[in-house]
Design an enzyme around this catalytic site. Structure first.
Site, PDB file in Angstrom:
ATOM      1  N   ASN A 166       0.863  -1.178   0.000  1.00  0.00           N
ATOM      2  CA  ASN A 166       0.000   0.000   0.000  1.00  0.00           C
ATOM      3  C   ASN A 166       0.904   1.233   0.000  1.00  0.00           C
ATOM      4  OD1 ASN A 166      -1.826   2.015   0.447  1.00  0.00           O
ATOM      5  ND2 ASN A 166      -2.384   1.385   2.529  1.00  0.00           N
ATOM      6  N   LYS A 211       0.086   4.242  -0.433  1.00  0.00           N
ATOM      7  CA  LYS A 211      -0.592   5.466   0.039  1.00  0.00           C
ATOM      8  C   LYS A 211      -0.269   6.616  -0.927  1.00  0.00           C
ATOM      9  CE  LYS A 211      -0.296   3.507   4.586  1.00  0.00           C
ATOM     10  NZ  LYS A 211      -0.323   3.675   6.029  1.00  0.00           N
ATOM     11  N   HIS A 248      -9.614   1.355   4.245  1.00  0.00           N
ATOM     12  CA  HIS A 248      -8.383   1.548   5.011  1.00  0.00           C
ATOM     13  C   HIS A 248      -8.673   2.515   6.163  1.00  0.00           C
ATOM     14  CE1 HIS A 248      -4.380   2.856   6.139  1.00  0.00           C
ATOM     15  NE2 HIS A 248      -3.958   1.720   5.632  1.00  0.00           N
ATOM     16  N   GLU A 266      -7.186   4.977   7.241  1.00  0.00           N
ATOM     17  CA  GLU A 266      -6.995   6.400   6.905  1.00  0.00           C
ATOM     18  C   GLU A 266      -8.224   6.933   6.169  1.00  0.00           C
ATOM     19  OE1 GLU A 266      -3.200   5.820   5.036  1.00  0.00           O
ATOM     20  OE2 GLU A 266      -2.367   5.356   7.004  1.00  0.00           O
ATOM     21  N   GLU A 317      -5.643  -4.538  10.419  1.00  0.00           N
ATOM     22  CA  GLU A 317      -4.613  -3.536  10.677  1.00  0.00           C
ATOM     23  C   GLU A 317      -4.952  -2.760  11.942  1.00  0.00           C
ATOM     24  OE1 GLU A 317      -2.493  -2.342   6.811  1.00  0.00           O
ATOM     25  OE2 GLU A 317      -4.339  -1.197   6.870  1.00  0.00           O
ATOM     26  N   GLY A 327       2.099   2.727  10.555  1.00  0.00           N
ATOM     27  CA  GLY A 327       3.057   3.807  10.366  1.00  0.00           C
ATOM     28  C   GLY A 327       3.720   4.269  11.651  1.00  0.00           C
ATOM     29  N   SER A 383       3.113  -1.678  10.338  1.00  0.00           N
ATOM     30  CA  SER A 383       4.556  -1.702  10.571  1.00  0.00           C
ATOM     31  C   SER A 383       5.212  -3.060  10.317  1.00  0.00           C
ATOM     32  CB  SER A 383       4.885  -1.206  11.990  1.00  0.00           C
ATOM     33  OG  SER A 383       4.434   0.120  12.154  1.00  0.00           O
TER      34      SER A 383
HETATM   35  P1  PGA Z   1       2.601   0.612   7.546  1.00  0.00           P
HETATM   36  O1  PGA Z   1       1.180   0.793   6.848  1.00  0.00           O
HETATM   37  O2  PGA Z   1       3.189  -0.673   7.060  1.00  0.00           O
HETATM   38  O3  PGA Z   1       3.408   1.808   7.129  1.00  0.00           O
HETATM   39  O4  PGA Z   1       2.355   0.585   9.031  1.00  0.00           O
HETATM   40  C1  PGA Z   1       0.335  -0.286   6.648  1.00  0.00           C
HETATM   41  C2  PGA Z   1      -0.972   0.186   6.057  1.00  0.00           C
HETATM   42  O5  PGA Z   1      -1.451   1.254   6.450  1.00  0.00           O
HETATM   43  O6  PGA Z   1      -1.565  -0.482   5.184  1.00  0.00           O
END
Ligand code: PGA
Length: 257
Positions: A10, A12, A99, A101, A171, A177, A216
């Site tokens: 992903n 983003k 997601h 976000e 998640e 993140g 992460s």
């Molecule tokens: P990340 O993001 O690996 O940077 O924690 C995962 C995601 O949001 O899909």
């Protein structure tokens, strides 16, 4: 029984045309285990660039393209939105839906997520449905309740049988993140809960749905996470922007044995 394993990137709102070509040629060298598929999800403007690069490089077929969002509408006056048909024409096979976000910054509700999942399936796109609890929800012991409440509207909308055609990404919001990964045991426990929740509706379907862990995940911690019985792959943000690191994660995935 073998479940499909998926490692999804992903990106983003990151990445560039040059990262597309670097990633396509990098991934073409990766030796993937039998039932492992890789999905790269860049931003909309880069989708066709990926498709062309994949054709030029004769990319191995188990490396596929995904989008990060899709409209619940088929077409019409929805400025800034992208339809399932447009994604199909751009060479997309998967789409990330719901997601955290999008849920938190763009107010996407579980009802909207369910509608998007339904239109994606109608267009023959595989939805990667994201669910996860916040830190305060985990701390107050509400994780399972939150996850069930995120999944139930999707079950109501499409029916449990259709879950044979979806992927679920768990998640935990507090791990996205942040560098704070759920421990392999904690992630496994939650994945097992998700599978059991689906099994209460239909055991066979529950046993087949690929459940990805996201938050992460990186080259250093992926082996332990991916070794868990109910973790079938990963949805990777930050670490998927580094070609070498992402390659390590892809080649570490063994799939369910
Ligand atoms: P990340 O993001 O690996 O940077 O924690 C995962 C995601 O949001 O899909």
């Amino acid at each position: 029984m073998k479940r499909q394993s998926i490692i999804a990137a992903n990106w983003k709102m990151n990445g560039s045309l040059s990262l597309i070509s670097e990633m396509v040629s990098g991934l073409n060298q990766v030796q993937l285990a039998d039932n492992v598929n890789v999905v790269v999800c860049p931003s909309f403007p880069f989708l066709t660039a990926f498709t062309y690069a994949a054709q030029d490089e004769n990319l191995q077929s188990r490396i596929q393209l995904g989008a990060q969002n899709v409209s619940e509408h088929q077409s019409g006056a929805y400025t800034g939105e992208v339809s399932t048909q447009m994604l199909k024409e751009s060479g997309v096979n998967y789409v990330i839906i719901g997601h955290s976000e999008r849920r938190s910054y763009y107010n996407e509700t579980s009802t909207l997520v369910a509608q998007k999942v339904a239109v994606a399936l109608e267009a023959d796109l595989t939805p990667i449905i994201c669910i996860g609890e916040s830190e305060s929800e985990r701390e107050s012991g509400q994780t399972n309740q939150v996850l069930s409440a995120q999944l139930q509207p999707v079950i109501d909308e499409i029916g449990i049988e259709k879950f044979l055609d979806v992927v679920i990404a768990y998640e935990p919001v507090w791990a996205i993140g942040t560098g704070k990964t759920a421990s392999p045991e904690m992630a496994q426990e939650t994945h097992q809960f998700i599978r059991e929740f689906l099994a209460m509706k239909q055991t066979d379907v529950a046993n087949k749905v690929p459940l990805l862990y996201g938050g992460s995940m990186n080259a250093a911690n992926c082996e332990q996470l991916l070794a868990q019985a109910d973790i079938d792959g990963g949805l990777i943000g930050g670490a998927s922007l580094k070609v070498d690191e992402f390659k390590v994660i892809c080649s570490t995935a063994k799939g369910y044995q």
